[in-house]
Scaffold this active site. Sequence first.
Site, PDB file in Angstrom:
ATOM      1  N   THR A  46       0.829  -1.205   0.000  1.00  0.00           N
ATOM      2  CA  THR A  46       0.000   0.000   0.000  1.00  0.00           C
ATOM      3  C   THR A  46       0.863   1.254   0.000  1.00  0.00           C
ATOM      4  O   THR A  46       0.597   2.207  -0.748  1.00  0.00           O
ATOM      5  CB  THR A  46      -0.909   0.016   1.248  1.00  0.00           C
ATOM      6  OG1 THR A  46      -1.655  -1.201   1.290  1.00  0.00           O
ATOM      7  CG2 THR A  46      -1.852   1.190   1.211  1.00  0.00           C
ATOM      8  N   TYR A 109     -12.824  -4.552  -0.512  1.00  0.00           N
ATOM      9  CA  TYR A 109     -14.066  -4.160  -1.180  1.00  0.00           C
ATOM     10  C   TYR A 109     -15.125  -5.266  -1.182  1.00  0.00           C
ATOM     11  O   TYR A 109     -16.301  -5.010  -0.913  1.00  0.00           O
ATOM     12  CB  TYR A 109     -13.790  -3.693  -2.615  1.00  0.00           C
ATOM     13  CG  TYR A 109     -15.010  -3.146  -3.331  1.00  0.00           C
ATOM     14  CD1 TYR A 109     -15.481  -1.868  -3.036  1.00  0.00           C
ATOM     15  CD2 TYR A 109     -15.702  -3.902  -4.280  1.00  0.00           C
ATOM     16  CE1 TYR A 109     -16.610  -1.358  -3.683  1.00  0.00           C
ATOM     17  CE2 TYR A 109     -16.829  -3.411  -4.921  1.00  0.00           C
ATOM     18  CZ  TYR A 109     -17.279  -2.142  -4.625  1.00  0.00           C
ATOM     19  OH  TYR A 109     -18.385  -1.652  -5.251  1.00  0.00           O
ATOM     20  N   TYR A 135      -1.932 -10.441   5.250  1.00  0.00           N
ATOM     21  CA  TYR A 135      -1.972  -9.010   5.591  1.00  0.00           C
ATOM     22  C   TYR A 135      -3.410  -8.632   5.908  1.00  0.00           C
ATOM     23  O   TYR A 135      -4.256  -8.550   5.018  1.00  0.00           O
ATOM     24  CB  TYR A 135      -1.410  -8.188   4.433  1.00  0.00           C
ATOM     25  CG  TYR A 135      -1.361  -6.692   4.641  1.00  0.00           C
ATOM     26  CD1 TYR A 135      -1.489  -6.100   5.891  1.00  0.00           C
ATOM     27  CD2 TYR A 135      -1.169  -5.846   3.551  1.00  0.00           C
ATOM     28  CE1 TYR A 135      -1.434  -4.729   6.062  1.00  0.00           C
ATOM     29  CE2 TYR A 135      -1.105  -4.471   3.696  1.00  0.00           C
ATOM     30  CZ  TYR A 135      -1.238  -3.920   4.947  1.00  0.00           C
ATOM     31  OH  TYR A 135      -1.186  -2.552   5.101  1.00  0.00           O
ATOM     32  N   ARG A 140      -8.610  -0.583   5.573  1.00  0.00           N
ATOM     33  CA  ARG A 140      -8.565  -0.408   4.118  1.00  0.00           C
ATOM     34  C   ARG A 140      -9.441  -1.411   3.374  1.00  0.00           C
ATOM     35  O   ARG A 140      -9.946  -1.114   2.291  1.00  0.00           O
ATOM     36  CB  ARG A 140      -7.119  -0.537   3.616  1.00  0.00           C
ATOM     37  CG  ARG A 140      -6.235   0.641   3.980  1.00  0.00           C
ATOM     38  CD  ARG A 140      -4.867   0.509   3.337  1.00  0.00           C
ATOM     39  NE  ARG A 140      -3.995   1.624   3.651  1.00  0.00           N
ATOM     40  CZ  ARG A 140      -3.948   2.775   2.997  1.00  0.00           C
ATOM     41  NH1 ARG A 140      -4.758   2.960   1.969  1.00  0.00           N
ATOM     42  NH2 ARG A 140      -3.117   3.732   3.349  1.00  0.00           N
ATOM     43  N   LYS A 164       0.874 -10.031   8.836  1.00  0.00           N
ATOM     44  CA  LYS A 164       1.029  -8.607   9.142  1.00  0.00           C
ATOM     45  C   LYS A 164      -0.339  -8.137   9.610  1.00  0.00           C
ATOM     46  O   LYS A 164      -1.274  -8.027   8.824  1.00  0.00           O
ATOM     47  CB  LYS A 164       1.485  -7.817   7.917  1.00  0.00           C
ATOM     48  CG  LYS A 164       1.607  -6.309   8.180  1.00  0.00           C
ATOM     49  CD  LYS A 164       1.925  -5.531   6.916  1.00  0.00           C
ATOM     50  CE  LYS A 164       1.951  -4.034   7.201  1.00  0.00           C
ATOM     51  NZ  LYS A 164       2.148  -3.222   5.963  1.00  0.00           N
ATOM     52  N   ILE A 206       6.336  -4.585  10.038  1.00  0.00           N
ATOM     53  CA  ILE A 206       6.535  -4.072   8.686  1.00  0.00           C
ATOM     54  C   ILE A 206       6.104  -2.620   8.761  1.00  0.00           C
ATOM     55  O   ILE A 206       4.920  -2.314   8.907  1.00  0.00           O
ATOM     56  CB  ILE A 206       5.749  -4.861   7.635  1.00  0.00           C
ATOM     57  CG1 ILE A 206       6.316  -6.277   7.527  1.00  0.00           C
ATOM     58  CG2 ILE A 206       5.818  -4.164   6.273  1.00  0.00           C
ATOM     59  CD1 ILE A 206       5.556  -7.193   6.572  1.00  0.00           C
TER      60      ILE A 206
END
Length: 292
Positions: A46, A109, A135, A140, A164, A206
Amino acid sequence: MQKFIGTGVALVTPFKEDLSVDFDALAKLVNYNIENGTDYLVINGTTGESATITKEEKQEIIDVIIKTNNKRLPLVLGVGGNNTALVVDELKSRDFSGIDGILSVAPYYSKPTQEGFYQHYKAIAEATDLSIILYNVPGRTAKNMEPSTVLRLANDFANIVGVKEAGNNQQQYHTLIKDKPSDFLIISGDDDLALGVTLAGGAGVISVIGQAFPKQFSTMIHHGLQGNNKEGYAIHYKMMDVIDYIFEENNPAGIKTVLQELEICSNEVRLPLVKASTDLSLKIEKFVTEFQ
């Protein structure tokens, strides 16, 4: 998976004024991190503005980083999406020479069920022998991947080596650390919680801010890995303000402003992102001047 312990950094993609990729600045950023204590590099996440990077640019970015790195640090490549078939196709068709593992974001989404998350990652795990770091970033993706799903995947697939976790949820971190298989890595994706997660038994971070201040941030995380609470938090407290600043408006506009102040790359970002506001830029400039 010792290679993914410590401080990984989610590299930005530097741009020139015309918004083409600045490969010289990218090489400079990579060398800066290698020379100042970063443990591994994460490409095309990202923070690298992967959503606006073309397929051709992505390959050029990978090639430049592999060449610059010259096998000095482990490399993790972002390979994810909300079309499972396309992710699987990329895993089967791309040349992963020089890449040590992939970071695969939870489908965004689409808002799958927990079973949907499981089946998505099952397909990915069966498509590659590469080490996979899950992740989870519900801010998001609009859907949280629950610890039970992460742990189910960790137990079922040997090449799913870590997660993550970026839900900014301390309780979720603790549940994962408490119940994980012994060799499964819980990696903080939240810079503000990274030290506490590491001290609690996590594998490190990270990081976004780590690429700007790799020496300080990686030292802090290594204190966490060694259980040095006092020494770690002494660094954490010095960096709290800038961690807040870089996420105040959008990522990576904030971190690119920091990197511009450090004369590593420009602060250019691609739409729909915009540069940091004047007010935020002034706060960042003041921090960098005083922190150096």
